[in-house]
Scaffold this motif. Structure first.
Motif, PDB file in Angstrom:
ATOM      1  N   PRO A 197      32.164  45.640  38.295  1.00 30.51           N
ATOM      2  CA  PRO A 197      33.345  45.944  39.115  1.00 30.51           C
ATOM      3  C   PRO A 197      32.953  46.824  40.291  1.00 30.51           C
ATOM      4  O   PRO A 197      31.929  47.515  40.256  1.00 30.51           O
ATOM      5  CB  PRO A 197      34.273  46.677  38.143  1.00 30.51           C
ATOM      6  N   ARG A 198      33.765  46.817  41.324  1.00 28.88           N
ATOM      7  CA  ARG A 198      33.481  47.606  42.515  1.00 28.88           C
ATOM      8  C   ARG A 198      33.847  49.072  42.298  1.00 28.88           C
ATOM      9  O   ARG A 198      34.640  49.430  41.442  1.00 28.88           O
ATOM     10  CB  ARG A 198      34.256  47.069  43.718  1.00 28.88           C
ATOM     11  N   PHE A 199      33.240  49.934  43.090  1.00 23.20           N
ATOM     12  CA  PHE A 199      33.480  51.375  42.986  1.00 23.20           C
ATOM     13  C   PHE A 199      34.964  51.691  43.102  1.00 23.20           C
ATOM     14  O   PHE A 199      35.509  52.452  42.285  1.00 23.20           O
ATOM     15  CB  PHE A 199      32.685  52.087  44.092  1.00 23.20           C
ATOM     16  N   GLU A 200      35.627  51.131  44.092  1.00 20.23           N
ATOM     17  CA  GLU A 200      37.042  51.449  44.301  1.00 20.23           C
ATOM     18  C   GLU A 200      37.899  50.948  43.144  1.00 20.23           C
ATOM     19  O   GLU A 200      38.905  51.569  42.798  1.00 20.23           O
ATOM     20  CB  GLU A 200      37.522  50.855  45.621  1.00 20.23           C
ATOM     21  N   GLU A 201      37.509  49.855  42.543  1.00 17.52           N
ATOM     22  CA  GLU A 201      38.243  49.362  41.381  1.00 17.52           C
ATOM     23  C   GLU A 201      38.170  50.371  40.238  1.00 17.52           C
ATOM     24  O   GLU A 201      39.176  50.658  39.568  1.00 17.52           O
ATOM     25  CB  GLU A 201      37.656  48.015  40.947  1.00 17.52           C
ATOM     26  N   LEU A 202      36.993  50.935  40.021  1.00 18.93           N
ATOM     27  CA  LEU A 202      36.826  51.928  38.964  1.00 18.93           C
ATOM     28  C   LEU A 202      37.579  53.210  39.284  1.00 18.93           C
ATOM     29  O   LEU A 202      38.178  53.835  38.397  1.00 18.93           O
ATOM     30  CB  LEU A 202      35.340  52.213  38.760  1.00 18.93           C
ATOM     31  N   MET A 203      37.560  53.636  40.547  1.00 19.02           N
ATOM     32  CA  MET A 203      38.303  54.838  40.928  1.00 19.02           C
ATOM     33  C   MET A 203      39.808  54.637  40.718  1.00 19.02           C
ATOM     34  O   MET A 203      40.514  55.552  40.261  1.00 19.02           O
ATOM     35  CB  MET A 203      38.024  55.182  42.392  1.00 19.02           C
ATOM     36  N   THR A 204      40.295  53.456  41.032  1.00 19.16           N
ATOM     37  CA  THR A 204      41.717  53.172  40.842  1.00 19.16           C
ATOM     38  C   THR A 204      42.093  53.225  39.364  1.00 19.16           C
ATOM     39  O   THR A 204      43.123  53.817  38.990  1.00 19.16           O
ATOM     40  CB  THR A 204      42.063  51.790  41.427  1.00 19.16           C
ATOM     41  N   GLU A 205      41.273  52.620  38.513  1.00 12.03           N
ATOM     42  CA  GLU A 205      41.540  52.653  37.078  1.00 12.03           C
ATOM     43  C   GLU A 205      41.480  54.080  36.541  1.00 12.03           C
ATOM     44  O   GLU A 205      42.316  54.494  35.734  1.00 12.03           O
ATOM     45  CB  GLU A 205      40.524  51.780  36.343  1.00 12.03           C
ATOM     46  N   ARG A 206      40.472  54.834  36.983  1.00 14.96           N
ATOM     47  CA  ARG A 206      40.333  56.216  36.515  1.00 14.96           C
ATOM     48  C   ARG A 206      41.543  57.052  36.896  1.00 14.96           C
ATOM     49  O   ARG A 206      42.109  57.792  36.066  1.00 14.96           O
ATOM     50  CB  ARG A 206      39.062  56.835  37.114  1.00 14.96           C
ATOM     51  N   ASP A 207      41.958  56.967  38.156  1.00 17.45           N
ATOM     52  CA  ASP A 207      43.088  57.774  38.602  1.00 17.45           C
ATOM     53  C   ASP A 207      44.376  57.367  37.887  1.00 17.45           C
ATOM     54  O   ASP A 207      45.228  58.215  37.582  1.00 17.45           O
ATOM     55  CB  ASP A 207      43.244  57.657  40.116  1.00 17.45           C
ATOM     56  N   HIS A 208      44.518  56.079  37.591  1.00 19.96           N
ATOM     57  CA  HIS A 208      45.692  55.641  36.834  1.00 19.96           C
ATOM     58  C   HIS A 208      45.664  56.217  35.423  1.00 19.96           C
ATOM     59  O   HIS A 208      46.699  56.635  34.874  1.00 19.96           O
ATOM     60  CB  HIS A 208      45.744  54.115  36.794  1.00 19.96           C
ATOM     61  N   LEU A 209      44.466  56.260  34.819  1.00 18.27           N
ATOM     62  CA  LEU A 209      44.322  56.877  33.505  1.00 18.27           C
ATOM     63  C   LEU A 209      44.759  58.341  33.548  1.00 18.27           C
ATOM     64  O   LEU A 209      45.525  58.803  32.683  1.00 18.27           O
ATOM     65  CB  LEU A 209      42.863  56.778  33.042  1.00 18.27           C
ATOM     66  N   PHE A 210      44.295  59.069  34.539  1.00 15.63           N
ATOM     67  CA  PHE A 210      44.648  60.487  34.643  1.00 15.63           C
ATOM     68  C   PHE A 210      46.156  60.671  34.819  1.00 15.63           C
ATOM     69  O   PHE A 210      46.759  61.581  34.229  1.00 15.63           O
ATOM     70  CB  PHE A 210      43.916  61.118  35.827  1.00 15.63           C
ATOM     71  N   ARG A 211      46.761  59.803  35.617  1.00 15.48           N
ATOM     72  CA  ARG A 211      48.204  59.932  35.869  1.00 15.48           C
ATOM     73  C   ARG A 211      49.028  59.541  34.643  1.00 15.48           C
ATOM     74  O   ARG A 211      50.085  60.111  34.395  1.00 15.48           O
ATOM     75  CB  ARG A 211      48.610  59.058  37.060  1.00 15.48           C
ATOM     76  N   LYS A 212      48.543  58.557  33.902  1.00 16.74           N
ATOM     77  CA  LYS A 212      49.297  58.089  32.726  1.00 16.74           C
ATOM     78  C   LYS A 212      49.390  59.151  31.645  1.00 16.74           C
ATOM     79  O   LYS A 212      50.299  59.106  30.815  1.00 16.74           O
ATOM     80  CB  LYS A 212      48.612  56.847  32.135  1.00 16.74           C
ATOM     81  N   HIS A 213      48.436  60.083  31.634  1.00 14.11           N
ATOM     82  CA  HIS A 213      48.366  61.056  30.538  1.00 14.11           C
ATOM     83  C   HIS A 213      48.339  62.481  31.101  1.00 14.11           C
ATOM     84  O   HIS A 213      47.331  63.188  31.003  1.00 14.11           O
ATOM     85  CB  HIS A 213      47.133  60.770  29.682  1.00 14.11           C
ATOM     86  N   PRO A 214      49.461  62.909  31.670  1.00 13.52           N
ATOM     87  CA  PRO A 214      49.488  64.219  32.336  1.00 13.52           C
ATOM     88  C   PRO A 214      49.336  65.399  31.390  1.00 13.52           C
ATOM     89  O   PRO A 214      49.043  66.511  31.841  1.00 13.52           O
ATOM     90  CB  PRO A 214      50.869  64.228  33.012  1.00 13.52           C
TER      91      PRO A 214
END
Length: 401
Positions: free
Chosen positions: A261-278
């Motif tokens: 996967p591309r770098f930006e794809e991984l960053m998007t998934e990571r940030d969504h993970l962080f937001r989903k679990h505040p």
């Protein structure tokens, strides 16, 4: 006579202009050497460099390789080698390389930590089950080191599917009962290569993982997560890539688009993970691989108060932007942890020097990581104390005070 003078002046200017054009407007010569003209925005041909605006010339000696060119700096400026941290430090990103498995190894580790003023190392070796229990037992059996090392628990993300989350949470609770103080270092393979039970790539924000992150919030433990690698590792390996030498030395660090996967794809998934679990505390390893873009990293920390970061293995980016890095560390002083990553005692003093001094233009410890020099960012004492230890003690309640 006046008209003749004007004609002479025009003739001289024409001659000078023609001579200049022979060197800068089209292929010509300079001191007997060929010069190649380029248009605005163009690059010099291979093997040549720009010697004047839009004029390129090749050296008349064989060019050294990037590996062999090691110029000695002639800059004379104050230098302060800082062998010990100014304040006791917690290394939140420790990889002690087998030193936890014996009393002799722990003694070696303790002597090194003492010499550096590292008070505590958090072993982030993704240990779980029997391996974690053996490491904790060895630490507790050492009178000298029982309060100097703590261990993070690993999670096996392979084959996520029905029943996986329940087993993972049960194993995590067992590892915490055995003495672990958090989760990590979750490796970069999570997101890059690990597959689910159905054969698909396990995305960082996969909902099947939610029970684990919720358990970490309920248990009050931090999650130390390494996502992706430097963005340049995902880019073409050409001479415009500032990590070319590293990628040429270590082919396993290349992530071609047909396989990963591309770098930006991984960053998007990571940030969504962080937001989903505040309610879950996440620590983004390696400054989230965004130390080269502190504005972007700062926005993440501002938008996600449950996220912290640590400085392991990105000193080359911190030290090349001393003013911006100083301001960033001051602004986010409550959210940054010290960590070293690879355990090489001789490399820690470079961190102390960058964080504690105003030194200018000094070497980084690994030439293949960075061909540029570092500068001290001169952090205030109050910030040093937070980065070195206080922030780690705040988020990981299992660390000895």
């Amino acid at each position: 006579m006046r008209g003749a003078s004007v004609l002479v002046a025009v003739s001289i200017l024409s001659i000078l202009s023609g001579a200049a054009q022979s060197q800068t407007g089209r292929p010509g010569a300079r001191g007997g050497r060929p010069v190649t003209a380029i248009q605005p925005g163009e690059s010099c041909p291979e093997g040549a460099t720009e010697i004047r605006p839009r004029s390129c010339m090749a050296p008349d000696l064989p060019a050294p390789s990037i590996v062999d060119y090691r110029p000695r700096s002639t800059l004379v400026t104050p230098a302060h080698v800082v062998r010990r941290a100014k304040y006791p430090a917690v290394d939140f990103h420790g990889h002690p390389e087998g030193l936890l498995e014996s009393s002799e190894g722990l003694a070696t580790l303790g002597a090194a930590l003492d010499s550096l003023n590292v008070r505590l190392m958090v072993a982030a070796d993704n240990l779980s089950g029997d391996r974690l229990q053996r490491a904790v037992a060895a630490i507790r059996a050492s009178p000298r080191m029982k309060d100097r090392v703590r261990v993070l628990a690993g999670i096996d993300f392979r084959n996520v599917g029905p029943g996986w989350a329940e087993r993972a949470v049960a194993q995590l609770q067992a590892d915490l009962a055995a003495g672990a103080v958090g989760v990590g270092e979750i490796s970069k393979s999570f997101g890059l290569t690990i597959k689910k039970a159905d054969g698909s790539r396990l995305k960082l924000d996969d909902p099947d993982l939610d029970p684990v992150w919720d358990a970490c919030a309920r248990l009050g433990i931090p999650v130390f997560i390494h996502t992706a690698d430097p963005e340049q590792f995902f880019e073409p390996i050409d001479y415009a890539n500032e990590r070319w030498l590293e990628l040429a030395l270590f082919p396993g660090r290349r992530y071609p688009p047909d396989r990963f996967p591309r770098f930006e794809e991984l960053m998007t998934e990571r940030d969504h993970l962080f937001r989903k679990h505040p309610k879950t505390i996440f620590v983004a390893a390696h400054m989230g691989w965004q130390a080269n873009d502190l504005g972007r990293l700062g926005k993440m920390l501002t938008d996600m108060p449950n996220v912290y970061t640590e400085v392991g293995a990105v000193l080359y980016d911190i030290g090349r932007q001393p003013r911006a890095a100083h301001d960033f560390f001051v602004k986010f002083q409550d959210r940054i942890l010290f960590g070293k990553d690879s355990f090489q005692p001789e490399e820690y003093p470079y961190y102390w020097r960058v964080f504690e001094t105003r030194d200018e233009y000094f070497d980084y410890y690994r030439g293949y990581h960075a061909f540029w020099k570092l500068y001290g960012i001169d952090l205030p004492d109050s910030v040093l104390k937070k980065v070195y230890s206080e922030n780690a003690l705040k988020i990981a309640r299992g660390l000895p005070r």
